[in-house]
Design an enzyme around this catalytic site. Structure first.
Site, PDB file in Angstrom:
ATOM      1  N   GLY A  70      59.314  18.531  -4.450  1.00 19.69           N
ATOM      2  CA  GLY A  70      58.230  19.164  -5.184  1.00 19.69           C
ATOM      3  C   GLY A  70      58.406  19.081  -6.678  1.00 19.69           C
ATOM      4  O   GLY A  70      59.526  18.973  -7.195  1.00 19.69           O
ATOM      5  N   HIS A  81      54.868  18.708  -2.804  1.00 22.31           N
ATOM      6  CA  HIS A  81      53.856  19.516  -3.484  1.00 22.31           C
ATOM      7  C   HIS A  81      54.006  19.483  -5.008  1.00 22.31           C
ATOM      8  O   HIS A  81      55.104  19.427  -5.540  1.00 22.31           O
ATOM      9  CB  HIS A  81      53.920  20.964  -2.991  1.00 22.31           C
ATOM     10  N   ASP A  82      52.867  19.479  -5.683  1.00 23.64           N
ATOM     11  CA  ASP A  82      52.790  19.586  -7.140  1.00 23.64           C
ATOM     12  C   ASP A  82      53.355  18.382  -7.877  1.00 23.64           C
ATOM     13  O   ASP A  82      53.594  18.458  -9.082  1.00 23.64           O
ATOM     14  CB  ASP A  82      53.494  20.858  -7.640  1.00 23.64           C
TER      15      ASP A  82
END
Length: 255
Positions: free
Chosen positions: A137, A119-120
Site C-alpha cells: 500500500g 491500496h492507495d
C-alpha cells in the site's frame, strides 16, 4: 460485444464498443472507456473507472476491497488512464480513507502476469511491472519506471521516474529518479543510461546525471553535501529532478 455468460450490473457504464468475455463479472459503479477489451473470467468491482482502450486478460481482479485491516467498507476508488494492459491474474485494489481514498494508475502501463498493486498506490505513465511484482500500500511510481519480475516494494516507498529495478529486488527505501537498483536488500548500481538514451535524453543531460550519481553514491559525501555540490555544478532540468527525487524521500534512499 458482451458475452451472454458475462454478468454486467445495470448501473455499470460501458462505452458502446466495449467487449466483455465469457464469465466475467462487472459490478456497480464501474465505468469502462471506449475501445476496451475485458477478457474471460475477469472481475471488476466499483467504484472503478477504466480509461479508453484498456485491455484486461483472464482471471484479473480489478477494484477489489483492499487488504488493509482498517478498511471498513468505505466507498474508495480505483482510477486508471488510457491504453493500459493488465495481464493474467493481476490484482488491483482500491484505496483507503486513511490515505487519498484512491488507487491511481496512469496511462500506457504494462502490468504483466500476477502483478499486485495495493491500496492507495500511485503509478505514473509508461511504467512496466514484470511478472509477479508486488506493490504494498501507499507506493508511488514515477513515469517510465521499470520493475523486474518477482520484486517487492515496501509500503510508502517512492520509486523515481525512469528508474529501473532488476528482477527479485526487495525495495524497502525510496529509489531516486534515473538510477538502477537490484538485490535483497536493493542497492544502487549506476545510472539507467541505456534507458535514458532510448527515451531521447541528451548527451549533456546523461553526462550530468552520471556525474551527479557519483556525487551521491561514490564520493563519500552526505546527501546534503552531494545535493549542494550538484546544484552548484550543473544546471540541467534533469539534474534538478534527480535532486528533487532525493530531497522528497521520507524513508531514506536506496544506497
Amino acid at each position: 460485444m458482451i458475452h451472454p455468460t458475462a454478468l454486467v450490473d445495470a448501473s455499470a457504464r460501458l462505452a458502446d464498443d466495449v467487449e466483455v468475455g465469457p464469465f466475467s463479472v462487472i459490478g456497480p459503479d464501474v465505468t469502462i472507456g471506449a475501445g476496451s477489451v475485458i477478457g474471460p473470467h475477469v472481475v471488476i468491482k466499483g467504484p472503478t473507472t477504466l480509461g479508453e482502450r484498456t485491455r484486461i486478460f483472464q482471471f484479473a481482479s480489478v477494484g477489489e476491497d483492499c487488504q488493509d485491516k482498517k478498511y471498513a467498507g468505505e466507498p474508495t476508488r480505483l482510477v486508471m488512464g488510457d491504453d493500459n494492459v493488465i495481464r493474467e491474474g493481476v490484482t488491483l485494489h482500491r484505496g483507503t480513507v486513511q490515505d487519498r481514498g484512491e488507487t491511481t494508475i496512469g496511462s500506457r502501463n504494462l502490468l504483466m502476469a500476477y502483478v499486485h498493486v495495493g491500496h492507495d498506490c500511485i503509478i505514473g505513465d509508461d511504467c512496466i511491472l514484470a511478472n509477479q511484482v508486488t506493490l504494498a500500500g501507499h507506493v508511488t511510481l514515477g513515469d517510465f519506471a521499470i520493475i523486474g519480475g518477482l520484486s517487492a516494494v515496501h509500503q510508502f516507498c517512492h520509486f523515481g521516474e525512469h528508474a529501473m529495478a532488476g528482477g527479485g529486488a526487495i525495495i524497502t527505501k525510496d529509489t531516486p529518479a534515473f538510477i538502477m537498483i537490484t538485490g535483497n536488500p536493493a542497492q544502487a548500481h549506476g545510472l539507467n543510461a541505456i534507458g535514458l538514451k532510448r527515451r531521447g535524453f541528451s548527451r549533456e543531460a546523461i553526462k550530468e546525471l552520471n556525474e551527479s550519481y557519483k556525487l551521491v553514491y561514490r564520493q563519500g559525501l552526505t546527501v546534503e553535501q552531494a545535493l549542494g555540490t550538484m546544484r552548484e555544478r550543473y544546471t540541467t532540468a534533469e539534474v534538478e529532478r534527480f535532486a528533487a527525487s532525493i530531497e522528497c524521500s521520507t524513508r531514506g534512499i536506496v544506497r
